[in-house]
Every structure is written in structure tokens, then in C-alpha cells.
Design an enzyme around this catalytic site. Sequence first.
Site, mmCIF file in Angstrom:
data_model
loop_
_atom_site.group_PDB
_atom_site.id
_atom_site.type_symbol
_atom_site.label_atom_id
_atom_site.label_comp_id
_atom_site.label_asym_id
_atom_site.label_seq_id
_atom_site.Cartn_x
_atom_site.Cartn_y
_atom_site.Cartn_z
ATOM 1 C CD GLU A 263 56.609 -4.271 22.416
ATOM 2 O OE1 GLU A 263 57.410 -3.292 22.377
ATOM 3 O OE2 GLU A 263 55.668 -4.834 22.804
ATOM 4 C CD GLU A 477 54.563 -6.871 26.218
ATOM 5 O OE1 GLU A 477 54.060 -5.703 26.529
ATOM 6 O OE2 GLU A 477 55.827 -7.283 26.231
HETATM 7 C C1 PNW Z 1 55.585 -2.738 25.518
HETATM 8 N N1 PNW Z 1 52.907 1.770 21.689
HETATM 9 O O1 PNW Z 1 56.104 -1.606 25.242
HETATM 10 C C2 PNW Z 1 56.849 -3.373 26.045
HETATM 11 O O2 PNW Z 1 57.092 -4.609 25.860
HETATM 12 C C3 PNW Z 1 56.852 -3.272 27.602
HETATM 13 O O3 PNW Z 1 58.265 -3.457 28.064
HETATM 14 C C4 PNW Z 1 56.264 -2.240 28.324
HETATM 15 O O4 PNW Z 1 56.235 -2.022 29.545
HETATM 16 C C5 PNW Z 1 54.851 -2.198 27.929
HETATM 17 O O5 PNW Z 1 54.488 -2.595 26.454
HETATM 18 C C6 PNW Z 1 53.794 -1.445 28.280
HETATM 19 O O6 PNW Z 1 54.239 -0.046 27.471
HETATM 20 C C7 PNW Z 1 55.011 -0.913 24.121
HETATM 21 O O7 PNW Z 1 53.486 2.904 21.746
HETATM 22 C C8 PNW Z 1 55.523 0.234 24.231
HETATM 23 O O8 PNW Z 1 52.274 1.244 21.149
HETATM 24 C C9 PNW Z 1 54.779 1.159 23.352
HETATM 25 C C10 PNW Z 1 53.814 0.684 22.602
HETATM 26 C C11 PNW Z 1 53.402 -0.642 22.570
HETATM 27 C C12 PNW Z 1 54.284 -1.300 23.431
#
Ligand code: PNW
Length: 570
Positions: A263, A477
Site C-alpha cells: 500500500e 486483503e
Molecule cells: C491495511 N482504509 O491498512 C494494512 O495493510 C494492514 O496493515 C492493516 O492492519 C489492515 O489494512 C487493517 O486496517 C489499511 O482506511 C488501513 O481504507 C486503512 C484503510 C485500508 C487499509
Amino acid sequence: MFSSTARALVLALLALEASAAQKGTPTVSFNSTAGSTYLPNKDYSNEQLAMLWYQVGPVSTHPVVTATVEPTAEPSSYAGPGEFHPLVASNYGEQLAEAKLPADFAWGLSSSAYQLEGAARDEGRGPSIWDLLSHRNPNQVADNSTGDVLAQHYYLYKQDFARLKSFGAPYYSPSISWPRIFPFGKGPVNEAGLKHYDDVIAELVKNGIQPALSLFHWDTPLALFNQYGGWTNPQIIDDYLNYAKFIITRYDKYVPIWFSINEPQYCNWQYSYYPAGKLYPDYGVGPGMEARFLCGHHTLLAHAKLSKWYHNEFKGRGRITFKNSGNYFQPMTNSTADLAAAQRSYDFVLGWFGGVWSDGDYPQSLKDTLGDLLPKFTEKEKEIVKGSCDFFAIDAYTAFYVGELSGGVEACAGNKTHPSFPECVNQTAIGPDGFGIGPAADLGASWLKNTPVGVRKFLSHITKVLFPAVKDIQVTEFGFAEPFESDYTNVQDATWDLRRSDYIQGFLDNILLAITEDKVNVTGAYVWSIFDNFEWGSGIKTRFGLQYLNYDTLERTPKASWFQTRNWFK
Ligand code: PNW
């Protein structure tokens, strides 16, 4: 007494047996990667490593282990939901009755190094920025937790992989910790860390699980922040390449899928609070907008250079891409302004790194809005960025409605101090009729609602509208933080996670519908996460695991969603 012929026969039989045994348990060997190709220009000493840890402060340990633990015998089955309450039913029973996944569909669970390994200061690891942030940045982590101990997966991985084997997924998608391999980010290799990942890979192979391996999941070596400010500085590109090439050279034989970066959109939120000038030197690119787009720029270049090296020079046997973070945007109405707001939203999330699928450059809307805040690619760099992903990887958790910003886009886009700058749109989880878009997750993940239909629409939108050059796509994911899961005082209550189960059932059904009904070439899906872990700024109380983690005993217990997921794939 054996005659010499009998002896030869016995020896031959023994050899046969040995080779048969080998077929069951593959032997694993690694390409030699002796030393680093990067010439250290400093004296990297144990004293310097200790100074880095001094900057972080005292690190907690857990008494459970000091050396890699042999797996305990795994039960042939785990306790699961009984006769008094079923798992979650599908809403698409008839439609999906005949539906089948492609035979080689890649699926499994996902994780990342800092979020579950623990053993933070053990076996020569150097600190990453997240050790510093969780220990020293005031109010960084909601429950003041750190990655010091967590699941101690660094020691308990053999048991965790034995469980994954019983789970039955063909893939597992973790990340490697850069500062375990290069404690200073560059320079000397930490042999203990390397040996650890040798064994991690060997253990996965032995269990018949293929790694879809991330090289970087936000844990930048702290030393590189001290030296030049991390990803805001172009020097990071060579340091990243040195590390990434080292790992790929060693493990490519066993890794069919490489994720260069988890990401790159993380530059959005992480560089808004990095404490430059407070906890590490200020190199003049302070937290905020400038840092955010420099981080994105260097991240994309680092990925693209790695990808070109992987195919053109190294001639790797697998596929390489980066994982995008993005969500589906549903226009509030069909008005031109709302449709434009949705496109603008995509531009600033996926389009930012979407030059890969077109001309190698940034979208015009970013250039127009950001002006000098957006770094420029040279023609040569655009060529490198172009075509640097082998497939589209999307971490697709949720969906939003989006509409025109009140006051209009122009007033915001022309004013860098406007609170909605630079996206200048209205994104909301409240629908046009005032009802919420979907059931909410835990309060520690307030951005996350359960929107299964969104993922189906999103997969079509990405491959047919946004980036028609994409040949195949994986949902790398998706997952859900069960509301209030940490409030339960016993594991039996916590493991009845029906909202997460409903989320997973709905998402998987809709991913399958995207394949069978919409003809989108989806080739993989990974649920976040293998067990509860460190949810960054939300800490350990916001849980995403399919297994419940007891942070005191370190015991992992499958939740209802573990069975929901396994049954779906069965
Ligand atoms: C991902 N959003 O992060 C990450 O790859 C992980 O490390 C994390 O634990 C997981 O999702 C759960 O949060 C995100 O705001 C954080 O859309 C925020 C977003 C999406 C993915």
C-alpha cells in the site's frame, strides 16, 4: 552376518526410502547471498545498534521463549461452532449454486511482520520507525500498545504454520522485516535474522503453503529516518533496492508472488504525523503534504526499479506487483458533479500510482491541484513505471458514497489550506436517504463498514473503467474488526464473531459473482488476518484476526470466522 550383496541391497533400499521421504518433505536450499552488494560507508557497530534502541527506549519481552520453539502436536480438528447456532448463510445461494472458483485460485490469510512477530529487540533486529512511533510519539497508539511482544510469532511460527496447514489454504501472505535483515537499513546483514527467514520459508514449503511475500509493510529501518528522513528522501530508493534484491535473490525459488510494497497509499496517513525534528532529525520535509507526495514518488520509483530488475536482469520465476489500498466510491447521484467527485476520489488513491497501467505518469487532476507539491517524473522514469506490475493487487475493505463538495471543487482545489484539500470531495458512509452504507466495525476502525456488494462493483470498475490494461486482479486483503471484541472477558464469547463471519461470507460471495457474472479475471483473495495483531494507531484492542489471540498466554483460538472462511473455500 550380511554378505556383501545383501549389504548392497539393504543400502539401496535405504536410499530408496530416503528419496521417498524426501518427496513427502521437500528439501529446501537457498541461493547464496553472501554479504551485501551495498558497500557500507560507515562503521556499523553493536554500539551504534544499541544507540538506535536507546532512541526507542526500553523494550518489553515475554518469558515464553528465547529460541525457536518446536511445534506442539496440533489437534486433528479444532473446537468450533456446535449445534445451537449455525454459521452465516449465503445471500446468493441459488445464483452461486453452480459457481466454481478457477482451479488455481490463490487464497489464504495475510499478515505483516511488525504487526505480529514481537521479539522486537531479539537476535540482532534493528528498530523500525514503528518501534519509535509506538514507544515515543505521544498519543500515537490508542491503547499505548507496542509491537514488542504481540504474538511472538517470531518464535511460534512453526505452530502457526501447522495450523495454517490444517486450515487448508494454498497461500499465506506475510511480510519480511527489513530491519531484521539490515539492522541499519543497509550495510551489514544480520545473519540471525536471515537464518530465521530461511527457516520460515522452509517451514512454509514443508507444509505445502506458498508464500505471497511482501518486502515492505511500513517498517522502515529507523536508521534511515535518522540519516535522511526515510521515504521523503530519494536515497531510500537505493537502500530499498539493495534490501529487496537481496531477499528476492535468496528466496525466489520458493516465492511465486512478490509484493514490493504494501500500500504505497500509506504515505497519505503515515507522513502526516511523522515527528521530524522531534524524535529524529528534521531534513526540511516536515510532516504534511510535501512529505506525503515525496514518499509516494520515491515508493513508486523503488517498486518500478525493482520490478524492471526482477524481470529484465534477474529473470525471476514469479510475478511482482504492489498492493494498493483503495475502496469503492459510489457516486451519491448521477449528476455530473457527483460523477466527477467519484473520479477525483479514485485519482487521488489509485490513480496516484496508476501510471503503471497507462503512460507512467500522474493523473492530470493531481498535477493541476498539487502544482509544486507533486514531484515530476522524467521521461526515463515514466518508462520504468509503465508496465511495472504483473497484476493488479487491491486491498479492498469497504465502500463510500461520494459527492460534490459543498462550495464546489474549484474553491477547494485552489486553496491549499482548505480542510478537504487536495481531494476536495465529500466522502461519506451515509447514503443519499440518510441510512448507513453498512454495519460498522469496531470503533478503532471507524472507516470500516461491511459493504460486500461494493467489492463486486469495485472489481469491475478497476478492470473495466479505471485501468483496462489490467489482465488479472487479486483482492490481496479484506477483513473486518468485530465491534467490541476486546470487551469480552472469556474466549468463548469473543470467538463467536458473526459480524466478521457475515463480512467474509458476503465478500467471498461477491468476489465469486464478479468472476462468474461480471467476467472479471480475479485470481486470488486473502483474508486479513491470520490472528489478532497490532492494528497500528488503533493498537491491539482492535482485532482483525480469524483466530483470537490471548496477549498474556499467547494462545491462539480459532473464531467462528475461521470456520466460515474454511467452509466457504471447501
Ligand atoms: C491495511 N482504509 O491498512 C494494512 O495493510 C494492514 O496493515 C492493516 O492492519 C489492515 O489494512 C487493517 O486496517 C489499511 O482506511 C488501513 O481504507 C486503512 C484503510 C485500508 C487499509
